[in-house]
Design a protein around this motif. Sequence first.
Motif, PDB file in Angstrom:
ATOM      1  N   SER A  11     -52.410 -32.062   2.551  1.00  0.00           N
ATOM      2  CA  SER A  11     -53.152 -31.883   3.472  1.00  0.00           C
ATOM      3  C   SER A  11     -54.496 -32.071   3.852  1.00  0.00           C
ATOM      4  N   SER A  23     -38.234 -21.707  13.950  1.00  0.00           N
ATOM      5  CA  SER A  23     -38.951 -21.603  12.496  1.00  0.00           C
ATOM      6  C   SER A  23     -38.137 -20.513  11.506  1.00  0.00           C
ATOM      7  N   ASN A  76     -39.430 -32.579   7.566  1.00  0.00           N
ATOM      8  CA  ASN A  76     -38.933 -31.174   7.900  1.00  0.00           C
ATOM      9  C   ASN A  76     -39.216 -30.746   9.240  1.00  0.00           C
ATOM     10  N   ASP A  93     -36.716 -22.988   6.810  1.00  0.00           N
ATOM     11  CA  ASP A  93     -37.511 -22.400   8.057  1.00  0.00           C
ATOM     12  C   ASP A  93     -36.865 -23.267   9.337  1.00  0.00           C
ATOM     13  N   ASN A  94     -36.182 -24.285   9.316  1.00  0.00           N
ATOM     14  CA  ASN A  94     -36.172 -25.320  10.195  1.00  0.00           C
ATOM     15  C   ASN A  94     -34.581 -25.922  10.267  1.00  0.00           C
ATOM     16  N   SER A 106     -46.175 -32.944  -1.735  1.00  0.00           N
ATOM     17  CA  SER A 106     -47.182 -32.070  -1.365  1.00  0.00           C
ATOM     18  C   SER A 106     -48.439 -32.466  -2.155  1.00  0.00           C
ATOM     19  N   HIS A 150     -41.258 -30.666  11.291  1.00  0.00           N
ATOM     20  CA  HIS A 150     -42.472 -29.927  11.586  1.00  0.00           C
ATOM     21  C   HIS A 150     -43.056 -30.161  12.891  1.00  0.00           C
ATOM     22  N   SER A 151     -43.215 -29.296  13.805  1.00  0.00           N
ATOM     23  CA  SER A 151     -43.469 -29.538  15.166  1.00  0.00           C
ATOM     24  C   SER A 151     -45.122 -30.259  15.357  1.00  0.00           C
ATOM     25  N   GLU A 152     -45.833 -29.923  14.489  1.00  0.00           N
ATOM     26  CA  GLU A 152     -47.257 -30.663  14.505  1.00  0.00           C
ATOM     27  C   GLU A 152     -47.109 -32.079  14.186  1.00  0.00           C
ATOM     28  N   TYR A 153     -46.273 -32.531  13.739  1.00  0.00           N
ATOM     29  CA  TYR A 153     -46.038 -34.042  13.321  1.00  0.00           C
ATOM     30  C   TYR A 153     -45.168 -34.685  14.276  1.00  0.00           C
ATOM     31  N   THR A 196     -33.703 -26.707   4.111  1.00  0.00           N
ATOM     32  CA  THR A 196     -35.026 -26.172   4.656  1.00  0.00           C
ATOM     33  C   THR A 196     -35.087 -24.647   4.557  1.00  0.00           C
TER      34      THR A 196
END
Length: 271
Positions: free
Chosen positions: A186, A43, A108, A74-75, A243, A110-113, A72
């Motif tokens: 969100s 990240s 992106n 961050d990733n 977003s 994103h690990s939560e997804y 990106t």
Amino acid sequence: MMFKKLFSFASAIAVLATGAHCQQLSYEDSITALAYGNVATNSSSVGEVWLNITGFAADKLPHIQNDVGIYTLDNRETLTTIAGLAQVAAQQGQWGDIVFLYSAFAMNGHSEYFNASSLEMQQALLYAVTDQTRGEVDSTLIKLYASTSSSEYLTEAFENLKSDTSSQSKRWVKEACSSAHKATKSACRTLLENVKGNVTWKSGGPRSICKSGCCISWSANATFQVQNLTNAANYCLNACGTSSVSCEVWGVKLQGTLVDQCLSNRATGCT
């Protein structure tokens, strides 16, 4: 437990969260780890990454035919790994894996997804099996993707779409995104988590349901179960903005009553 190394970029994929130390994963184990959401991702890396999908079998991926590029902040390493996994999936004809990886990349990495049962991934998988022109869910695609997934978690996620096709099919007149009264996605996802599966009956006013900074509103009194608001709201989340979202859908059927339905940052103005 040792894993077979199939490609040099495998080490860039996150280690199993329960592992004691870094282990290189095989292709199948990488897909399983991602679909289960049992990974920790890089990240901190910045850069431009592309997932090239153009030229992949149009009959197998009719709703996924555009390359995706992300700059990106961050990733980069995770996105590079996902793009590499997608190339392997294409070579092996693992179409369900491609849909999953494409969806994860577009969000992106994103690990939560990642988790195949997350609301965000469920929406992305549903989008990939839906004809957006007619609003129809293709059960043949669901079967194909379920049978060409390397992870049982991913197979189950596709198969679960079957039970939702009758309620998820889009049946309305038209829809439009707006630049006014935008709500953060969100906040809207939080609202949708409370609406989806909510069998509470709603009748008369007020004609809105809000949570945090997002509201679903509708244009006329109706008697229906709250979960019936999910389909049009999901469409708006997928179709509008990156977003933030403001969207109106005309001709939504709420258990027999036709209304216009809105997703925005306010409880009024849906006419």
